[in-house]
Design an enzyme around this catalytic site. Structure first.
Site, PDB file in Angstrom:
ATOM      1  N   ARG A   1     -14.135  29.708 -11.232  1.00  0.00           N
ATOM      2  CA  ARG A   1     -13.408  29.577 -10.157  1.00  0.00           C
ATOM      3  C   ARG A   1     -14.269  30.814  -9.160  1.00  0.00           C
ATOM      4  O   ARG A   1     -14.659  30.404  -8.110  1.00  0.00           O
ATOM      5  CB  ARG A   1     -11.965  29.896  -9.869  1.00  0.00           C
ATOM      6  CG  ARG A   1     -11.266  29.488  -8.454  1.00  0.00           C
ATOM      7  CD  ARG A   1      -9.875  29.801  -8.453  1.00  0.00           C
ATOM      8  NE  ARG A   1      -9.273  29.968  -9.660  1.00  0.00           N
ATOM      9  CZ  ARG A   1      -8.467  28.852 -10.253  1.00  0.00           C
ATOM     10  NH1 ARG A   1      -8.396  27.887  -9.567  1.00  0.00           N
ATOM     11  NH2 ARG A   1      -7.813  29.076 -11.478  1.00  0.00           N
ATOM     12  N   TYR A   2     -14.557  31.848  -9.558  1.00  0.00           N
ATOM     13  CA  TYR A   2     -15.458  32.925  -9.013  1.00  0.00           C
ATOM     14  C   TYR A   2     -16.565  33.152  -9.846  1.00  0.00           C
ATOM     15  O   TYR A   2     -16.637  33.217 -10.763  1.00  0.00           O
ATOM     16  CB  TYR A   2     -14.517  34.171  -8.739  1.00  0.00           C
ATOM     17  CG  TYR A   2     -13.046  33.882  -8.456  1.00  0.00           C
ATOM     18  CD1 TYR A   2     -12.694  33.875  -7.137  1.00  0.00           C
ATOM     19  CD2 TYR A   2     -12.057  33.976  -9.472  1.00  0.00           C
ATOM     20  CE1 TYR A   2     -11.354  33.840  -6.771  1.00  0.00           C
ATOM     21  CE2 TYR A   2     -10.613  33.563  -9.172  1.00  0.00           C
ATOM     22  CZ  TYR A   2     -10.246  33.596  -7.781  1.00  0.00           C
ATOM     23  OH  TYR A   2      -9.082  33.549  -7.403  1.00  0.00           O
TER      24      TYR A   2
ATOM     25  N   ARG B   1     -16.961  35.847 -12.962  1.00  0.00           N
ATOM     26  CA  ARG B   1     -15.767  35.743 -14.130  1.00  0.00           C
ATOM     27  C   ARG B   1     -15.331  34.402 -14.415  1.00  0.00           C
ATOM     28  O   ARG B   1     -15.288  33.368 -13.417  1.00  0.00           O
ATOM     29  CB  ARG B   1     -14.761  36.679 -13.537  1.00  0.00           C
ATOM     30  CG  ARG B   1     -13.845  36.278 -12.323  1.00  0.00           C
ATOM     31  CD  ARG B   1     -13.133  37.658 -11.872  1.00  0.00           C
ATOM     32  NE  ARG B   1     -12.437  37.442 -10.555  1.00  0.00           N
ATOM     33  CZ  ARG B   1     -13.007  37.464  -9.403  1.00  0.00           C
ATOM     34  NH1 ARG B   1     -14.143  37.772  -9.227  1.00  0.00           N
ATOM     35  NH2 ARG B   1     -12.246  37.240  -8.185  1.00  0.00           N
TER      36      ARG B   1
ATOM     37  N   CYS C   1       2.419  29.582 -26.223  1.00  0.00           N
ATOM     38  CA  CYS C   1       2.920  30.829 -25.793  1.00  0.00           C
ATOM     39  C   CYS C   1       3.793  31.353 -26.667  1.00  0.00           C
ATOM     40  O   CYS C   1       4.393  30.438 -27.503  1.00  0.00           O
ATOM     41  CB  CYS C   1       3.321  30.864 -24.576  1.00  0.00           C
ATOM     42  SG  CYS C   1       2.018  30.408 -23.297  1.00  0.00           S
TER      43      CYS C   1
ATOM     44  N   CYS D   1       8.255  30.474 -20.181  1.00  0.00           N
ATOM     45  CA  CYS D   1       8.830  31.049 -18.965  1.00  0.00           C
ATOM     46  C   CYS D   1       9.004  29.596 -18.139  1.00  0.00           C
ATOM     47  O   CYS D   1       8.233  28.685 -18.014  1.00  0.00           O
ATOM     48  CB  CYS D   1       7.853  32.007 -18.269  1.00  0.00           C
ATOM     49  SG  CYS D   1       6.943  33.137 -19.373  1.00  0.00           S
TER      50      CYS D   1
ATOM     51  N   CYS E   1       6.745  28.995 -15.244  1.00  0.00           N
ATOM     52  CA  CYS E   1       5.334  29.206 -15.557  1.00  0.00           C
ATOM     53  C   CYS E   1       4.336  28.064 -14.674  1.00  0.00           C
ATOM     54  O   CYS E   1       4.765  26.898 -14.505  1.00  0.00           O
ATOM     55  CB  CYS E   1       4.949  28.519 -16.881  1.00  0.00           C
ATOM     56  SG  CYS E   1       3.200  28.413 -17.524  1.00  0.00           S
TER      57      CYS E   1
ATOM     58  N   ARG F   1       1.333  27.261 -15.355  1.00  0.00           N
ATOM     59  CA  ARG F   1       0.720  26.113 -16.179  1.00  0.00           C
ATOM     60  C   ARG F   1       1.690  25.167 -17.150  1.00  0.00           C
ATOM     61  O   ARG F   1       1.160  24.927 -18.275  1.00  0.00           O
ATOM     62  CB  ARG F   1      -0.450  27.094 -17.148  1.00  0.00           C
ATOM     63  CG  ARG F   1      -1.413  27.416 -16.155  1.00  0.00           C
ATOM     64  CD  ARG F   1      -2.728  27.567 -16.979  1.00  0.00           C
ATOM     65  NE  ARG F   1      -3.748  28.230 -16.225  1.00  0.00           N
ATOM     66  CZ  ARG F   1      -4.214  29.353 -16.395  1.00  0.00           C
ATOM     67  NH1 ARG F   1      -3.756  30.218 -17.193  1.00  0.00           N
ATOM     68  NH2 ARG F   1      -5.171  29.930 -15.501  1.00  0.00           N
TER      69      ARG F   1
ATOM     70  N   ASP G   1       3.993  30.084  -7.804  1.00  0.00           N
ATOM     71  CA  ASP G   1       3.135  28.784  -7.471  1.00  0.00           C
ATOM     72  C   ASP G   1       3.884  27.675  -7.425  1.00  0.00           C
ATOM     73  O   ASP G   1       5.177  27.575  -7.948  1.00  0.00           O
ATOM     74  CB  ASP G   1       2.111  28.868  -8.623  1.00  0.00           C
ATOM     75  CG  ASP G   1       0.978  29.884  -8.670  1.00  0.00           C
ATOM     76  OD1 ASP G   1       0.521  30.084  -7.539  1.00  0.00           O
ATOM     77  OD2 ASP G   1       0.516  30.623  -9.672  1.00  0.00           O
TER      78      ASP G   1
ATOM     79  N   ASP H   1      -2.087  32.143  -5.070  1.00  0.00           N
ATOM     80  CA  ASP H   1      -3.096  31.627  -5.417  1.00  0.00           C
ATOM     81  C   ASP H   1      -3.032  30.240  -4.280  1.00  0.00           C
ATOM     82  O   ASP H   1      -2.064  29.484  -4.447  1.00  0.00           O
ATOM     83  CB  ASP H   1      -3.288  30.938  -6.824  1.00  0.00           C
ATOM     84  CG  ASP H   1      -3.982  31.779  -7.719  1.00  0.00           C
ATOM     85  OD1 ASP H   1      -4.991  31.214  -7.691  1.00  0.00           O
ATOM     86  OD2 ASP H   1      -3.587  32.442  -8.746  1.00  0.00           O
TER      87      ASP H   1
ATOM     88  N   LYS I   1      -7.434  33.149  -5.305  1.00  0.00           N
ATOM     89  CA  LYS I   1      -6.137  34.176  -5.100  1.00  0.00           C
ATOM     90  C   LYS I   1      -6.509  34.958  -3.922  1.00  0.00           C
ATOM     91  O   LYS I   1      -7.638  35.578  -3.843  1.00  0.00           O
ATOM     92  CB  LYS I   1      -6.215  34.932  -6.448  1.00  0.00           C
ATOM     93  CG  LYS I   1      -4.920  35.432  -6.583  1.00  0.00           C
ATOM     94  CD  LYS I   1      -4.948  36.336  -7.767  1.00  0.00           C
ATOM     95  CE  LYS I   1      -4.563  35.485  -8.854  1.00  0.00           C
ATOM     96  NZ  LYS I   1      -6.012  35.467  -9.861  1.00  0.00           N
TER      97      LYS I   1
HETATM   98  S1  SF4 Z   1       3.693  32.227 -17.741  1.00  0.00           S
HETATM   99 FE1  SF4 Z   1       3.130  30.495 -18.681  1.00  0.00          FE
HETATM  100  S2  SF4 Z   1       1.186  30.931 -19.907  1.00  0.00           S
HETATM  101 FE2  SF4 Z   1       2.177  32.886 -19.265  1.00  0.00          FE
HETATM  102  S3  SF4 Z   1       3.544  33.298 -20.942  1.00  0.00           S
HETATM  103 FE3  SF4 Z   1       4.872  32.348 -19.861  1.00  0.00          FE
HETATM  104  S4  SF4 Z   1       4.815  30.388 -20.416  1.00  0.00           S
HETATM  105 FE4  SF4 Z   1       2.891  31.322 -21.142  1.00  0.00          FE
END
Ligand code: SF4
Length: 341
Positions: free
Chosen positions: A87-88, A91, A100, A104, A107, A109, A269, A306, A313
């Site tokens: 994206r940048y 990096r 994971c 979360c 999340c 993603r 997000d 973002d 970001k």
């Molecule tokens: S925010 Fe998403 S990618 Fe990060 S640890 Fe939690 S579930 Fe996994």
């Protein structure tokens, strides 16, 4: 054992039996994982539910608001080869795994991570590393996912060594929640694997509430920092978890005490089914103002958004300066009083 099923959530006392049907509906769409460390934390030290809220599914996750989207930060728009997000200019993200240690509930993603979505195949990893090698402007490679620290020390070490062997890459950064949710995994072999020969490794720790930094977690982070690996923090501003000044202050102080420099406070997000976690940007700015008045610069993260669509970001304030043309500027002090400059 990590809790992965709605029935296990109920059996562990993390959800009441009458919620089982709702939990099953959420589980059909989004992955669940709660490690023993987090389950124990919820059990013994979570009177206000601020830890549970981050990990225990809620039926509200099935309500997607019109502005939410599957790829809220636009990873796909900047993915020249599988596993890479460029994206940048200087990096890239390298997404080694799509799993994971915990999932979360907020999340960003969440549509891309979960069991069954494993690591990049050897051929695709070769192609991703070839892309990095072919672009001399890439100074930093950020291992993210998923969580790269779910990999064994052997596999992670091998990938980091291959990245370090690319001459123009100087920095390897890993984004992880593992030291918080499975601190026992931060053992000497894994810490050794993080070191990029001849290059510099940074570890960015994701934590959102000061109670996540238990003595075991602090010891795990100390093992990383003592090995000469600097750490920075990432937190998400979450309604009902850390959206008050006292909690943010305690969290940032805890990071600094652990030798972790507060880096980013992310505005949540527009991931699907997460509106119950999102604050307004105005609320976030007010909290950052409060933080400015309460803790030193060492404990100040940058509040970032973002931009949806993949535009990157950016810091979202608050701003303290009003330019007044030739007359100079008005600058706001930590008490909110405007001063002429
Ligand atoms: S925010 Fe998403 S990618 Fe990060 S640890 Fe939690 S579930 Fe996994």
């Amino acid at each position: 054992m990590t809790i992965r099923l709605p029935s296990e959530l109920v059996a562990a006392g993390l959800a009441p039996p009458e919620k089982l049907a709702d939990l099953a509906r959420v589980a059909q769409r989004y992955a669940i994982a709660i490690t023993p460390e987090i389950a124990a934390l919820i059990d013994r030290a979570d009177p206000d539910g601020r830890i549970a809220r981050q990990f225990v599914p809620d039926i509200a996750e099935l309500t997607t608001s019109p502005d939410e989207r599957a790829d809220p930060i636009g990873d796909d728009a900047h993915s020249p080869v599988e596993g890479i997000v460029h994206r940048y200019p200087d990096r890239v993200l390298l997404k080694l795994v799509n799993v994971c240690a915990v999932y979360c509930r907020f999340c960003f993603r969440r549509e891309m991570v979960g069991p069954g979505k494993q690591m990049l195949s050897p051929g695709k990893l070769d192609a991703a590393l070839a892309y990095i090698a072919a672009h001399p402007q890439i100074w930093e490679v950020i291992l993210t996912g998923g969580d790269p620290l779910v990999l064994s020390a052997r596999r992670l070490g091998e990938v980091i060594r291959r990245i370090a062997a690319i001459d123009h890459v100087k920095i390897v950064r890993l984004h992880t929640r593992v030291p918080v949710v499975s601190p026992e995994k931060i053992m000497p072999a894994l810490v050794r694997a993080l070191k990029a020969p001849g290059k510099t490794t940074y570890v960015a720790l994701h934590a959102n509430h000061p109670r996540e930094l238990t003595p075991a977690v602090r010891a795990a982070c100390a093992r990383i920092v003592d090995a000469g690996i600097p750490m920075v923090s990432q937190s998400v501003l979450l309604r009902g978890v850390n959206d008050d000044a006292a909690t943010l202050e305690a969290l940032m102080r805890a990071f600094v005490e652990c030798r972790i420099k507060p880096y980013y406070l992310h505005h949540a997000d527009l991931a699907p089914g997460t509106s119950h976690f999102r604050t307004t940007i105005e609320d976030g700015q007010a909290l950052m103002r409060a933080l400015r008045g309460r803790v030193s610069g060492l404990a100040q993260p940058t509040y970032v958004l973002d931009i949806p669509g993949g535009y990157g970001k950016v810091p979202v304030g608050p701003g303290y300066v009003d330019m007044c043309g030739d007359a100079g500027a008005m600058v706001e002090d930590i008490n909110g009083v405007k001063r002429a400059y």
